[in-house]
Design a protein around this motif. Sequence first.
Motif, PDB file in Angstrom:
ATOM      1  N   MET A 178       0.866  -1.183   0.004  1.00 28.41           N
ATOM      2  CA  MET A 178      -0.121   0.241   0.195  1.00 28.41           C
ATOM      3  C   MET A 178       0.660   1.605  -0.078  1.00 28.41           C
ATOM      4  O   MET A 178       1.452   1.574   1.166  1.00 28.41           O
ATOM      5  CB  MET A 178      -0.986  -0.419   1.436  1.00 28.41           C
ATOM      6  CG  MET A 178      -1.786   0.567   1.065  1.00 28.41           C
ATOM      7  SD  MET A 178      -3.191   1.557   3.125  1.00 28.41           S
ATOM      8  CE  MET A 178      -2.960  -0.378   3.525  1.00 28.41           C
ATOM      9  N   MET A 179       0.804   2.208  -0.960  1.00 32.14           N
ATOM     10  CA  MET A 179       1.391   3.220  -1.182  1.00 32.14           C
ATOM     11  C   MET A 179       0.461   4.251  -1.143  1.00 32.14           C
ATOM     12  O   MET A 179      -0.458   4.852  -0.566  1.00 32.14           O
ATOM     13  CB  MET A 179       1.562   3.429  -2.583  1.00 32.14           C
ATOM     14  CG  MET A 179       2.668   2.470  -3.101  1.00 32.14           C
ATOM     15  SD  MET A 179       4.309   2.129  -1.858  1.00 32.14           S
ATOM     16  CE  MET A 179       4.668   3.534  -2.258  1.00 32.14           C
ATOM     17  N   PRO A 180       1.431   5.398   0.013  1.00 28.98           N
ATOM     18  CA  PRO A 180       0.818   6.729   0.471  1.00 28.98           C
ATOM     19  C   PRO A 180       0.419   7.462  -1.046  1.00 28.98           C
ATOM     20  O   PRO A 180       1.027   8.036  -1.548  1.00 28.98           O
ATOM     21  CB  PRO A 180       2.129   7.208   1.626  1.00 28.98           C
ATOM     22  CG  PRO A 180       2.886   7.032   0.950  1.00 28.98           C
ATOM     23  CD  PRO A 180       2.777   5.464   0.601  1.00 28.98           C
ATOM     24  N   ASN A 181      -0.660   8.273  -0.924  1.00 29.03           N
ATOM     25  CA  ASN A 181      -0.741   9.261  -1.937  1.00 29.03           C
ATOM     26  C   ASN A 181      -0.270  10.769  -1.128  1.00 29.03           C
ATOM     27  O   ASN A 181       0.544  10.943  -0.483  1.00 29.03           O
ATOM     28  CB  ASN A 181      -2.321   9.655  -1.379  1.00 29.03           C
ATOM     29  CG  ASN A 181      -3.688   9.206  -1.038  1.00 29.03           C
ATOM     30  OD1 ASN A 181      -3.471   7.914  -0.126  1.00 29.03           O
ATOM     31  ND2 ASN A 181      -4.904   9.220  -1.923  1.00 29.03           N
ATOM     32  N   ASP A 182       0.364  10.949  -2.801  1.00 28.67           N
ATOM     33  CA  ASP A 182       1.393  11.862  -3.113  1.00 28.67           C
ATOM     34  C   ASP A 182       0.610  13.420  -1.888  1.00 28.67           C
ATOM     35  O   ASP A 182       1.371  13.375  -1.244  1.00 28.67           O
ATOM     36  CB  ASP A 182       1.541  12.462  -3.903  1.00 28.67           C
ATOM     37  CG  ASP A 182       0.808  11.226  -5.082  1.00 28.67           C
ATOM     38  OD1 ASP A 182       2.599  10.709  -4.898  1.00 28.67           O
ATOM     39  OD2 ASP A 182       1.483  11.524  -6.420  1.00 28.67           O
ATOM     40  N   GLU A 183      -0.199  13.145  -2.267  1.00 28.59           N
ATOM     41  CA  GLU A 183      -1.005  14.525  -0.714  1.00 28.59           C
ATOM     42  C   GLU A 183      -0.307  14.799   0.682  1.00 28.59           C
ATOM     43  O   GLU A 183      -0.161  15.989   1.460  1.00 28.59           O
ATOM     44  CB  GLU A 183      -2.000  14.073  -0.495  1.00 28.59           C
ATOM     45  CG  GLU A 183      -2.707  14.861  -2.226  1.00 28.59           C
ATOM     46  CD  GLU A 183      -3.220  13.616  -3.101  1.00 28.59           C
ATOM     47  OE1 GLU A 183      -4.719  14.313  -4.094  1.00 28.59           O
ATOM     48  OE2 GLU A 183      -2.951  12.608  -2.643  1.00 28.59           O
ATOM     49  N   PHE A 184      -0.716  13.357   0.866  1.00 31.47           N
ATOM     50  CA  PHE A 184      -0.075  13.371   2.614  1.00 31.47           C
ATOM     51  C   PHE A 184       1.524  14.088   2.698  1.00 31.47           C
ATOM     52  O   PHE A 184       2.019  14.244   4.024  1.00 31.47           O
ATOM     53  CB  PHE A 184       0.001  11.433   2.541  1.00 31.47           C
ATOM     54  CG  PHE A 184      -1.042  11.012   3.551  1.00 31.47           C
ATOM     55  CD1 PHE A 184      -1.774  11.731   4.176  1.00 31.47           C
ATOM     56  CD2 PHE A 184      -1.846   9.925   2.874  1.00 31.47           C
ATOM     57  CE1 PHE A 184      -3.584  10.850   4.794  1.00 31.47           C
ATOM     58  CE2 PHE A 184      -2.242   9.406   2.884  1.00 31.47           C
ATOM     59  CZ  PHE A 184      -2.995   9.891   4.070  1.00 31.47           C
ATOM     60  N   TYR A 185       2.687  13.687   1.951  1.00 31.62           N
ATOM     61  CA  TYR A 185       3.905  14.167   2.221  1.00 31.62           C
ATOM     62  C   TYR A 185       3.805  15.340   1.882  1.00 31.62           C
ATOM     63  O   TYR A 185       4.958  16.087   2.865  1.00 31.62           O
ATOM     64  CB  TYR A 185       4.484  14.122   0.669  1.00 31.62           C
ATOM     65  CG  TYR A 185       5.326  12.598   0.706  1.00 31.62           C
ATOM     66  CD1 TYR A 185       6.053  11.844   1.060  1.00 31.62           C
ATOM     67  CD2 TYR A 185       4.196  11.607  -0.889  1.00 31.62           C
ATOM     68  CE1 TYR A 185       6.778  10.545   0.641  1.00 31.62           C
ATOM     69  CE2 TYR A 185       3.818   9.975  -0.027  1.00 31.62           C
ATOM     70  CZ  TYR A 185       5.693   9.446  -0.067  1.00 31.62           C
ATOM     71  OH  TYR A 185       5.578   8.294  -0.391  1.00 31.62           O
ATOM     72  N   THR A 186       3.074  16.677   1.635  1.00 31.83           N
ATOM     73  CA  THR A 186       3.296  17.957   1.769  1.00 31.83           C
ATOM     74  C   THR A 186       2.398  18.614   2.830  1.00 31.83           C
ATOM     75  O   THR A 186       2.111  19.467   3.331  1.00 31.83           O
ATOM     76  CB  THR A 186       2.862  18.835   1.104  1.00 31.83           C
ATOM     77  OG1 THR A 186       1.449  18.756  -0.070  1.00 31.83           O
ATOM     78  CG2 THR A 186       3.786  18.539  -0.404  1.00 31.83           C
ATOM     79  N   LEU A 187       1.377  17.956   3.339  1.00 35.82           N
ATOM     80  CA  LEU A 187      -0.194  18.435   4.647  1.00 35.82           C
ATOM     81  C   LEU A 187       1.247  18.112   5.878  1.00 35.82           C
ATOM     82  O   LEU A 187       1.466  17.654   6.119  1.00 35.82           O
ATOM     83  CB  LEU A 187      -0.840  16.995   4.422  1.00 35.82           C
ATOM     84  CG  LEU A 187      -1.906  16.721   3.831  1.00 35.82           C
ATOM     85  CD1 LEU A 187      -2.823  15.235   4.481  1.00 35.82           C
ATOM     86  CD2 LEU A 187      -3.041  17.896   3.829  1.00 35.82           C
ATOM     87  N   GLY A 188       0.185  19.991   6.451  1.00 33.77           N
ATOM     88  CA  GLY A 188       0.894  20.333   8.204  1.00 33.77           C
ATOM     89  C   GLY A 188       2.093  20.425   7.370  1.00 33.77           C
ATOM     90  O   GLY A 188       2.830  20.985   9.101  1.00 33.77           O
ATOM     91  N   ARG A 189       2.859  20.474   6.934  1.00 37.18           N
ATOM     92  CA  ARG A 189       4.383  20.912   6.364  1.00 37.18           C
ATOM     93  C   ARG A 189       4.674  22.678   6.586  1.00 37.18           C
ATOM     94  O   ARG A 189       4.966  23.730   7.004  1.00 37.18           O
ATOM     95  CB  ARG A 189       5.005  19.875   5.034  1.00 37.18           C
ATOM     96  CG  ARG A 189       4.935  19.311   5.515  1.00 37.18           C
ATOM     97  CD  ARG A 189       6.515  18.495   4.762  1.00 37.18           C
ATOM     98  NE  ARG A 189       6.412  17.129   4.720  1.00 37.18           N
ATOM     99  CZ  ARG A 189       7.477  16.523   5.545  1.00 37.18           C
ATOM    100  NH1 ARG A 189       7.856  16.874   6.567  1.00 37.18           N
ATOM    101  NH2 ARG A 189       7.176  15.339   5.396  1.00 37.18           N
TER     102      ARG A 189
END
Length: 193
Positions: A178-189
Motif C-alpha cells: 500500500m502506497m501513501p497518497n502524494d497529498e500526505f507528503y505535504t500536509l501540515g508542513r
Amino acid sequence: MTQTETSRFPIPQLETLPDDIRTRILTVQEKSGFVPNVFMVLAQRPEEFRAFFAYHDTLMDKDTGLSKAEREMIVVATSAVNQCLYCVIAHGAVLRIRAKKPLLADQIAVNYRKADITARQKAMLDFAVKITTESHKVGEPDFAALAGHGLSNDEIWDIAAISAFFGMSNRIANFSNMMPNDEFYTLGRLPKA
C-alpha cells in the motif's frame, strides 16, 4: 494514481461498494480533498473494512485521556519500527496537523528519543515501542514508569492498544504494498495561507 501504484491487490470501483462504505469514503474525500489509499485497498473486503475502521475510530477519535496528537505520535513511532511507509507518511501528516508542529512527525519517525516532546510523551513512546518489539517482556516496572509520568491505566491501555492495532495495520500495508497518497507528503508542513 493507478491500481498498481496504490497496492498489489485490486482496487474496487467506488460505485460497486456497499452503500455504507461508499458513503464513508465520499465523506472522507469531501473533508480531505482526496481518498486515502487505505480506504480503497481495504474496501475490497467489506466486512474487514468495517471492523478495521470501527476499531480504528474507537482508538483514535477519543476526546478523553491521551490527546489526538499523542495518539498519532504512537502510530508514527510504531509504524517507523515496523518500517511501514504508508502509515509513517499518512499518520505523520495527521500528526503534523494535530500537533501544529511541522517537524515533529519526521523527528518521531527517525528517532523519537531526540524529538521535541515531553518526558511523559517519551515514556509513552518507549512503552509503545516495547509493545511493538517485546510485548512479552512488559511488566510492573513498565507500568510504574508510566504511572510516574501521570499516565492512567486507561491511557496505558490506549498506548498498548494503538501500538498493537497499528502493528496489524502496518503488516497489512506492508504485504499489500500500500502506497501513501502524494497529498500526505505535504500536509501540515506549511501554515495555511
